[in-house]
Scaffold this motif. Structure first.
Motif, mmCIF file in Angstrom:
data_model
loop_
_atom_site.group_PDB
_atom_site.id
_atom_site.type_symbol
_atom_site.label_atom_id
_atom_site.label_comp_id
_atom_site.label_asym_id
_atom_site.label_seq_id
_atom_site.Cartn_x
_atom_site.Cartn_y
_atom_site.Cartn_z
ATOM 1 N N MET A 1 0.826 -1.212 0.000
ATOM 2 C CA MET A 1 0.000 0.000 0.000
ATOM 3 C C MET A 1 0.850 1.247 0.000
ATOM 4 O O MET A 1 1.842 1.324 0.689
ATOM 5 C CB MET A 1 -0.891 -0.008 1.237
ATOM 6 N N ARG A 2 0.415 2.180 -0.800
ATOM 7 C CA ARG A 2 1.190 3.393 -0.946
ATOM 8 C C ARG A 2 0.825 4.433 0.109
ATOM 9 O O ARG A 2 -0.279 4.426 0.646
ATOM 10 C CB ARG A 2 0.948 3.987 -2.341
ATOM 11 N N GLU A 5 -2.201 6.417 -0.789
ATOM 12 C CA GLU A 5 -3.442 5.689 -0.534
ATOM 13 C C GLU A 5 -3.911 5.948 0.897
ATOM 14 O O GLU A 5 -5.077 6.227 1.161
ATOM 15 C CB GLU A 5 -3.152 4.194 -0.688
ATOM 16 N N ARG A 8 -5.118 9.487 1.417
ATOM 17 C CA ARG A 8 -6.475 9.686 0.890
ATOM 18 C C ARG A 8 -7.512 9.122 1.836
ATOM 19 O O ARG A 8 -8.548 9.735 2.097
ATOM 20 C CB ARG A 8 -6.605 9.041 -0.493
ATOM 21 N N MET A 9 -7.227 7.935 2.372
ATOM 22 C CA MET A 9 -8.147 7.342 3.341
ATOM 23 C C MET A 9 -8.276 8.242 4.566
ATOM 24 O O MET A 9 -9.363 8.444 5.098
ATOM 25 C CB MET A 9 -7.663 5.956 3.764
ATOM 26 N N ASP A 12 -10.379 11.227 3.770
ATOM 27 C CA ASP A 12 -11.784 10.796 3.739
ATOM 28 C C ASP A 12 -12.358 10.765 5.144
ATOM 29 O O ASP A 12 -13.427 11.316 5.407
ATOM 30 C CB ASP A 12 -11.893 9.386 3.144
ATOM 31 N N ALA A 13 -11.620 10.111 6.039
ATOM 32 C CA ALA A 13 -12.110 9.949 7.408
ATOM 33 C C ALA A 13 -12.204 11.293 8.123
ATOM 34 O O ALA A 13 -13.160 11.552 8.857
ATOM 35 C CB ALA A 13 -11.190 9.007 8.176
ATOM 36 N N ARG A 302 -15.133 3.010 14.788
ATOM 37 C CA ARG A 302 -14.922 2.347 13.504
ATOM 38 C C ARG A 302 -14.486 0.904 13.671
ATOM 39 O O ARG A 302 -13.835 0.342 12.784
ATOM 40 C CB ARG A 302 -13.920 3.151 12.685
ATOM 41 N N LYS A 304 -16.178 -1.721 13.411
ATOM 42 C CA LYS A 304 -16.690 -2.569 12.349
ATOM 43 C C LYS A 304 -15.872 -2.406 11.072
ATOM 44 O O LYS A 304 -15.550 -3.387 10.395
ATOM 45 C CB LYS A 304 -18.155 -2.229 12.079
ATOM 46 N N GLU A 305 -15.503 -1.158 10.796
ATOM 47 C CA GLU A 305 -14.661 -0.907 9.619
ATOM 48 C C GLU A 305 -13.360 -1.704 9.720
ATOM 49 O O GLU A 305 -12.899 -2.294 8.730
ATOM 50 C CB GLU A 305 -14.349 0.594 9.514
ATOM 51 N N ARG A 309 -12.115 -4.507 7.087
ATOM 52 C CA ARG A 309 -10.821 -4.409 6.404
ATOM 53 C C ARG A 309 -9.964 -5.655 6.665
ATOM 54 O O ARG A 309 -9.336 -6.178 5.749
ATOM 55 C CB ARG A 309 -10.079 -3.145 6.835
ATOM 56 N N ILE A 319 -3.551 -1.645 9.159
ATOM 57 C CA ILE A 319 -4.486 -0.924 10.032
ATOM 58 C C ILE A 319 -3.728 0.109 10.875
ATOM 59 O O ILE A 319 -4.153 1.252 11.000
ATOM 60 C CB ILE A 319 -5.237 -1.914 10.960
ATOM 61 N N GLN A 322 -2.778 2.966 8.755
ATOM 62 C CA GLN A 322 -3.962 3.755 8.388
ATOM 63 C C GLN A 322 -4.310 4.773 9.483
ATOM 64 O O GLN A 322 -4.495 5.955 9.215
ATOM 65 C CB GLN A 322 -5.161 2.839 8.147
ATOM 66 N N GLN B 93 -21.915 -5.791 5.413
ATOM 67 C CA GLN B 93 -20.634 -5.263 5.883
ATOM 68 C C GLN B 93 -19.927 -4.407 4.832
ATOM 69 O O GLN B 93 -18.747 -4.590 4.543
ATOM 70 C CB GLN B 93 -19.689 -6.406 6.337
ATOM 71 N N LEU B 95 -18.620 -0.550 3.801
ATOM 72 C CA LEU B 95 -18.245 0.687 4.509
ATOM 73 C C LEU B 95 -19.184 1.796 4.045
ATOM 74 O O LEU B 95 -19.235 2.125 2.861
ATOM 75 C CB LEU B 95 -16.794 1.069 4.210
ATOM 76 N N ARG B 97 -19.276 4.930 4.328
ATOM 77 C CA ARG B 97 -18.761 6.196 3.800
ATOM 78 C C ARG B 97 -18.344 6.091 2.342
ATOM 79 O O ARG B 97 -18.119 7.096 1.683
ATOM 80 C CB ARG B 97 -17.550 6.650 4.629
ATOM 81 N N LEU B 98 -18.154 4.850 1.874
ATOM 82 C CA LEU B 98 -17.592 4.669 0.538
ATOM 83 C C LEU B 98 -18.663 4.289 -0.476
ATOM 84 O O LEU B 98 -19.636 3.616 -0.149
ATOM 85 C CB LEU B 98 -16.520 3.572 0.561
ATOM 86 N N LEU B 106 -11.715 -2.135 -2.182
ATOM 87 C CA LEU B 106 -10.978 -2.366 -0.929
ATOM 88 C C LEU B 106 -10.005 -3.563 -0.968
ATOM 89 O O LEU B 106 -8.835 -3.408 -0.630
ATOM 90 C CB LEU B 106 -11.950 -2.523 0.243
ATOM 91 N N ILE B 109 -6.922 -2.766 -2.900
ATOM 92 C CA ILE B 109 -5.962 -1.889 -2.226
ATOM 93 C C ILE B 109 -4.965 -2.744 -1.460
ATOM 94 O O ILE B 109 -3.749 -2.565 -1.571
ATOM 95 C CB ILE B 109 -6.683 -0.930 -1.252
ATOM 96 N N TYR B 110 -5.509 -3.733 -0.711
ATOM 97 C CA TYR B 110 -4.619 -4.564 0.108
ATOM 98 C C TYR B 110 -3.845 -5.567 -0.736
ATOM 99 O O TYR B 110 -2.863 -6.134 -0.277
ATOM 100 C CB TYR B 110 -5.414 -5.240 1.221
ATOM 101 N N GLY B 112 -2.420 -4.510 -3.360
ATOM 102 C CA GLY B 112 -1.388 -3.671 -3.967
ATOM 103 C C GLY B 112 -1.659 -3.334 -5.417
ATOM 104 O O GLY B 112 -0.751 -2.968 -6.155
ATOM 105 N N ARG B 114 -3.139 -0.921 -8.235
ATOM 106 C CA ARG B 114 -3.332 0.535 -8.213
ATOM 107 C C ARG B 114 -3.957 1.057 -9.487
ATOM 108 O O ARG B 114 -4.006 0.387 -10.511
ATOM 109 C CB ARG B 114 -1.974 1.218 -8.025
ATOM 110 N N ARG B 118 -7.068 -1.099 -11.025
ATOM 111 C CA ARG B 118 -7.967 -1.314 -9.894
ATOM 112 C C ARG B 118 -9.390 -0.913 -10.253
ATOM 113 O O ARG B 118 -10.343 -1.634 -9.987
ATOM 114 C CB ARG B 118 -7.464 -0.497 -8.706
#
Ligand SMILES: Nc1ncnc2c1ncn2[C@@H]1O[C@H](COP(=O)(O)OP(=O)(O)O)[C@@H](O)[C@H]1O
Ligand SMILES: [Mg+2]
Lengths: 398, 228
Positions: A1-2, A5, A8-9, A12-13, A302, A304-305, A309, A319, A322, B93, B95, B97-98, B106, B109-110, B112, B114, B118
């Motif tokens: 993961m960059r 990324e 941006r998350m 958003d939050a 969060r 549940k989030e 994930r 996590i 993040q 389940q 999210l 907000r998305l 999602l 993303i994990y 990798g 991009r 994606r």
């Protein structure tokens, strides 16, 4: 993961709870902006103070110590300053320019009037005038052609002008310096700062003109133009050290007023540090605890989030990163707002009050870095908590 | 694909210790469509969490695609969940907000993955469940059935070998539920291995193998149509 990324998350939050994010940042905003304002006032005062001694051109003058003259009956020993010295001074970090002037004291004549004991300077650039805070009041300054051709022109100070010309301007009049006719082309402004104190009986000639009158002279003093990013005191000390090493001497070279420069700056700096220390410490601590608190709430909210994930393949470090990114981003935004707000207030103080202010780049960078470190420090606990959650428990939450 | 031997799962200690799963033996081959049935509290979700590498058995071994998951590091388990398993839950389940698109992205993303790739993969998965036109909607702007289809797209997007669905129709009306089951039929025909939990025997009948679980034990395994 960059990294991007994660940022941006995080954004958003943060945007998902605008009001809360703003309130969280408030502590950091207040902390950083008050530091910026206080440092700006402190540095402004410091700059003003050292300017009194170094001039607007930020220069210091290196002169022979009293004992040098005492030893040699008031004469400067030959090769006291050498070409090699000039070269080496140029290499010292923080020295922008090495400026030399030639000086003789002598008498000036205009018709029947005279001025005895004027300081007659030969200069090679107008930068020297700037370094001494000398501005031309009437007439003109030297032009490149004056230096190139060794024109018979002069700039004089108001006290010389009054003595020779009374209430006439004196511009374009021919005076005699060492029996050479010289035309006055400009009158300088009244001196402020150092020159006002030590007398102001100066006349400036282009160096070639000067040499025609007095012959090639030894260098009697050296001025160093110092980069604003550097401390005048430490560059000055380094210069003296270099010269004394070159000549295997001890204490024969001095920087004019170095002691006052150092003392004045330290005084301001010490008071400043104490004030900043307490205000910054308290407001940033409060701000940091605010960030930690909100991040802990955010992690709980969060849960549940986090479970989702994890079930989709996030690792524990994903996590952790993040939530850490989120707290760093939050603090960084707070820090940037604080920087902007602080700079604005400092600027307003600068124009609305007699207090001089100065927001310097290192302070700005420091504030930004500091708020990031803050985000990490106060974000690590919540982020760690988030990364240790049990995915099954998390998913069961509603 | 799945090979479980003597798996026990207990919670609590001493007197309070309860065995939620007791000596489970289970083998699921590639391409099978299995329904696990049982009353509430019988241990279905617990079993599913173990199958999905979200939880470890207290005792026994679990081999998934020939690898012993009970011996794996947490980071490797995360990779298995990301690459080889797709989860579908009763409560979707997603999210909140998305958008649908971002939710489906999602797992990528994990993984990798991009940029454009994606986006394309997520769009393809949304297409597969017939929701490409809803990709910019938030979950709250979608019906339950649509939300579950977004969740299925998310489970499919990394092209996992195994789909695990815990009461996927439990929160849906009849029509939406049928829609989801039709999707499962299609996926099964494409060769995906599916393990689905349900307490509705009509739903279980759509699978080609049925396992009953009662009080933490597998009671019987009956064939409901030939297994592949
Ligand atoms: N973390 C836990 N601690 C204690 N008991 C648990 C825990 N998780 C599940 N259980 C118990 O295990 C049993 C089986 O739960 P579950 O697998 O969710 O059943 P199902 O999905 O079949 O309804 C239930 O009695 C539940 O209370
Ligand atoms: Mg359940």
């Amino acid at each position: 993961m960059r990294v991007w990324e994660n940022i941006r998350m995080a954004l958003d939050a943060i945007l998902a709870h605008k009001m809360r994010s703003i309130l969280t940042m408030l502590g950091i905003v207040i902390g950083v902006s008050s530091v910026i304002v206080i440092v700006a006032i402190g540095q402004g005062g410091e700059a003003k103070l050292s300017e009194t001694f170094t001039g607007a051109g930020n220069t210091v003058t290196i002169t022979p110590a009293m004992k040098v003259y005492e030893k040699s009956n008031g004469e400067l020993p030959p090769d006291f300053f050498t070409e090699r010295d000039l070269q080496q001074l140029k290499w010292i970090a923080g020295v922008e320019d090495v400026i030399t002037t030639q000086m003789e004291s002598g008498d000036l004549y205009y018709r029947t009037k005279d001025f005895k004991g004027a300081m007659i300077y030969g200069i090679n650039t107008n930068a020297i005038l700037k370094a001494d805070d000398r501005k031309v009041k009437t007439g003109r300054s030297f032009e490149p052609a004056d230096y190139r051709g060794g024109n018979a022109v002069a700039l004089i100070t108001p006290s010389v002008q009054k003595k020779l010309f009374k209430n006439k301007s004196g511009i374009d009049k021919i005076i005699r310096v060492g029996n050479q006719p010289i035309q006055v082309v400009g009158i300088l402004e009244e001196a402020e700062g150092l020159f006002a104190m030590i007398g102001d009986n100066n006349i400036y000639l282009p160096d070639k003109t000067w040499t025609r009158i007095y012959g090639q002279a030894d260098i009697s003093d050296i001025k160093l133009k110092i980069d604003k990013q550097y401390s005048v005191e430490s560059v000055g000390k380094k210069a003296i050290q270099t010269l004394n090493e070159n000549h295997s001497t001890k204490g024969e070279y001095e920087v004019q007023n170095l002691e006052q420069i150092g003392k004045g700056i330290r005084n301001v700096t010490n008071i400043m540090t104490a004030v900043i220390g307490s205000i910054a410490g308290i407001s940033l601590l409060v701000g940091g605890i605010g960030v930690m608190n909100i991040m802990l709430v955010s992690v709980t909210e969060r849960t549940k989030e986090i479970g989702i994930r994890l079930s989709l393949g996030a690792t524990r470090s994903n996590i952790l990163v993040q939530f850490l990114t989120e707290s760093v981003t939050l603090s960084l935004i707070g820090g940037l707002i604080g920087l902007a707000l602080g700079s604005l207030i400092a600027w307003l103080i600068g124009i609305l009050s007699p207090l001089p202010t100065l927001v310097s780049l290192p302070v700005a960078i420091g504030a930004v870095l500091f708020s990031m470190i803050f985000g990490v420090t106060f974000g690590i606990l919540p982020a760690n908590k988030a990364s240790r959650m049990d995915p099954i428990e998390c998913l069961r939450r509603d | 694909m799945i090979h479980i031997q003597g798996v026990t799962k207990s919670y609590g200690q001493g007197n309070l210790k309860t065995d939620v799963l007791k000596d489970i033996h289970l083998t699921v081959s590639e391409g099978e469509y299995v329904a696990i049935m049982g009353p509430s509290g019988s241990g279905k979700s617990t079993l599913m969490n173990i199958l999905g590498a979200l939880d470890r058995p207290t005792q026994g071994t679990y081999q998934f695609q020939g690898r012993d998951l009970s011996q794996m590091e947490a980071i490797e388990l995360a990779r298995v969940r990301n690459q080889s398993i797709g989860f579908i839950f009763q409560q979707f389940q997603l999210l909140s907000r998305l958008t649908a698109q971002k939710n489906v992205e999602l797992p990528l993303i994990y993984a990798g993955i991009r940029g454009l790739k994606r986006k394309e993969m997520a769009t393809t998965a949304l297409n597969r469940v017939g929701l490409a036109d809803r990709r910019d909607h938030l979950p709250s702007e979608l019906s339950g059935g649509q939300q579950q289809r977004v969740a299925i797209a998310r489970a499919l997007v990394n092209q996992p070998d195994l789909l695990l669905a815990d009461e996927p129709t439990g929160a849906l009306d009849q029509a939406s539920g049928d829609n989801v089951l039709d999707l499962f039929d299609g996926l099964h025909q494409e060769g995906k291995t599916i393990v689905m939990i349900t307490h509705d025997s009509e739903v279980a009948a759509r699978a080609n193998r049925r396992i009953d679980i009662l009080d933490g034990r597998i009671k019987e395994t009956s064939q409901a149509g030939g297994s592949v």
